[in-house]
Design a protein around this motif. Structure first.
Motif, mmCIF file in Angstrom:
data_model
loop_
_atom_site.group_PDB
_atom_site.id
_atom_site.type_symbol
_atom_site.label_atom_id
_atom_site.label_comp_id
_atom_site.label_asym_id
_atom_site.label_seq_id
_atom_site.Cartn_x
_atom_site.Cartn_y
_atom_site.Cartn_z
ATOM 1 N N SER A 191 21.548 3.633 -24.944
ATOM 2 C CA SER A 191 22.187 2.983 -23.792
ATOM 3 C C SER A 191 23.624 3.482 -23.691
ATOM 4 O O SER A 191 24.221 3.902 -24.665
ATOM 5 C CB SER A 191 22.162 1.467 -23.938
ATOM 6 N N GLY A 192 24.152 3.446 -22.510
ATOM 7 C CA GLY A 192 25.511 3.905 -22.293
ATOM 8 C C GLY A 192 25.571 5.412 -22.098
ATOM 9 O O GLY A 192 24.559 6.062 -21.838
ATOM 10 N N PHE A 193 26.774 5.964 -22.212
ATOM 11 C CA PHE A 193 26.996 7.397 -22.023
ATOM 12 C C PHE A 193 28.168 7.830 -22.886
ATOM 13 O O PHE A 193 28.954 7.006 -23.361
ATOM 14 C CB PHE A 193 27.256 7.720 -20.542
ATOM 15 N N TYR A 194 28.262 9.142 -23.086
ATOM 16 C CA TYR A 194 29.331 9.702 -23.906
ATOM 17 C C TYR A 194 30.446 10.223 -23.008
ATOM 18 O O TYR A 194 30.193 10.833 -21.980
ATOM 19 C CB TYR A 194 28.804 10.827 -24.794
ATOM 20 N N GLN A 195 31.672 9.958 -23.437
ATOM 21 C CA GLN A 195 32.830 10.381 -22.667
ATOM 22 C C GLN A 195 33.794 11.138 -23.579
ATOM 23 O O GLN A 195 33.976 10.771 -24.733
ATOM 24 C CB GLN A 195 33.528 9.159 -22.063
ATOM 25 N N VAL A 196 34.391 12.213 -23.028
ATOM 26 C CA VAL A 196 35.347 13.030 -23.783
ATOM 27 C C VAL A 196 36.760 12.601 -23.397
ATOM 28 O O VAL A 196 37.078 12.470 -22.207
ATOM 29 C CB VAL A 196 35.142 14.534 -23.484
ATOM 30 N N TRP A 197 37.582 12.412 -24.420
ATOM 31 C CA TRP A 197 38.966 11.976 -24.229
ATOM 32 C C TRP A 197 39.907 12.914 -24.971
ATOM 33 O O TRP A 197 39.541 13.490 -25.984
ATOM 34 C CB TRP A 197 39.163 10.577 -24.816
ATOM 35 N N LEU A 198 41.130 13.018 -24.471
ATOM 36 C CA LEU A 198 42.232 13.590 -25.247
ATOM 37 C C LEU A 198 43.162 12.430 -25.550
ATOM 38 O O LEU A 198 43.602 11.719 -24.638
ATOM 39 C CB LEU A 198 42.977 14.669 -24.459
ATOM 40 N N ILE A 199 43.424 12.242 -26.843
ATOM 41 C CA ILE A 199 44.280 11.138 -27.276
ATOM 42 C C ILE A 199 45.597 11.728 -27.760
ATOM 43 O O ILE A 199 45.625 12.733 -28.469
ATOM 44 C CB ILE A 199 43.601 10.326 -28.400
ATOM 45 N N ASN A 200 46.684 11.076 -27.397
ATOM 46 C CA ASN A 200 48.008 11.513 -27.815
ATOM 47 C C ASN A 200 48.182 11.261 -29.310
ATOM 48 O O ASN A 200 47.571 10.350 -29.873
ATOM 49 C CB ASN A 200 49.081 10.753 -27.018
ATOM 50 N N ALA A 201 49.035 12.058 -29.937
ATOM 51 C CA ALA A 201 49.312 11.923 -31.367
ATOM 52 C C ALA A 201 49.844 10.533 -31.713
ATOM 53 O O ALA A 201 49.724 10.093 -32.860
ATOM 54 C CB ALA A 201 50.288 13.002 -31.821
ATOM 55 N N ASP A 202 50.397 9.806 -30.742
ATOM 56 C CA ASP A 202 50.880 8.449 -31.008
ATOM 57 C C ASP A 202 49.723 7.451 -31.152
ATOM 58 O O ASP A 202 49.927 6.312 -31.549
ATOM 59 C CB ASP A 202 51.877 7.985 -29.945
ATOM 60 N N GLY A 203 48.509 7.884 -30.837
ATOM 61 C CA GLY A 203 47.336 7.029 -30.979
ATOM 62 C C GLY A 203 47.194 5.951 -29.922
ATOM 63 O O GLY A 203 46.253 5.164 -29.963
ATOM 64 N N LYS A 204 48.094 5.928 -28.968
ATOM 65 C CA LYS A 204 48.075 4.871 -27.954
ATOM 66 C C LYS A 204 47.665 5.379 -26.578
ATOM 67 O O LYS A 204 46.895 4.729 -25.877
ATOM 68 C CB LYS A 204 49.454 4.215 -27.856
#
Length: 155
Positions: free
Chosen positions: A87-100
């Motif tokens: 169920s659901g789907f996969y999503q690609v993210w870029l996360i900043n080094a600050d983790g926020k």
């Protein structure tokens, strides 16, 4: 004796000459445009970095992410394996080094992978963590906090 040229005949000749010149110029512009576009398409993409995407604690799966420089700008080519959500789907993210701070790049098909356009300047602003999350179909565009695989691009 030869017949004197009438003004009407010289006007037709000038018009025919102008049409021929315009046709040749048009042909030349078309050929030049095609060569320029073909050169752009033939320009090889340059792989800037290749990283492994590893499963987070308690998760399974893996993959790779290639940072590619192309004529269209930076792209992220993601391939995954072992992702089998029912169920659901996969999503690609870029996360900043600050983790926020994070930016969604798009939905990943785990069977075929995907290539995602990276907004200009994002990686130089510290967005270097590649994250693939499992997202519920709830209409909420924010990260679900259910990360499956992850890797970090070099600085």
């Amino acid at each position: 004796m030869g017949r004197a040229r009438e003004p009407e005949d010289s006007g037709r000749g000038a018009l025919a000459l102008a049409a021929s010149v315009a046709a040749l110029l048009g042909l030349g512009v078309g050929v030049a445009g095609t060569l320029v576009l073909t050169d752009r398409e033939d320009t090889p993409n340059k792989v800037e970095a290749m990283i492994r995407l590893e499963p987070l604690t308690g998760r399974v799966g893996g993959g790779t992410a290639d940072l590619v420089q192309s004529s269209a700008g930076n792209q992220l080519k993601v391939d995954a394996s072992g992702l089998d959500a029912t169920s659901g789907f996969y999503q690609v993210w870029l996360i900043n080094a600050d983790g926020k701070r994070m930016v969604s790049l798009g939905i990943l098909n785990p069977r075929t992978g995907g290539t995602f356009q990276i907004p200009a300047g994002l990686t130089s602003q510290g967005y270097q963590i590649v994250d693939v999350s499992l997202e519920p179909r709830d209409g909420n565009p924010e990260h679900s906090h259910d990360s499956i695989i992850r890797g970090t691009l070099p600085s």
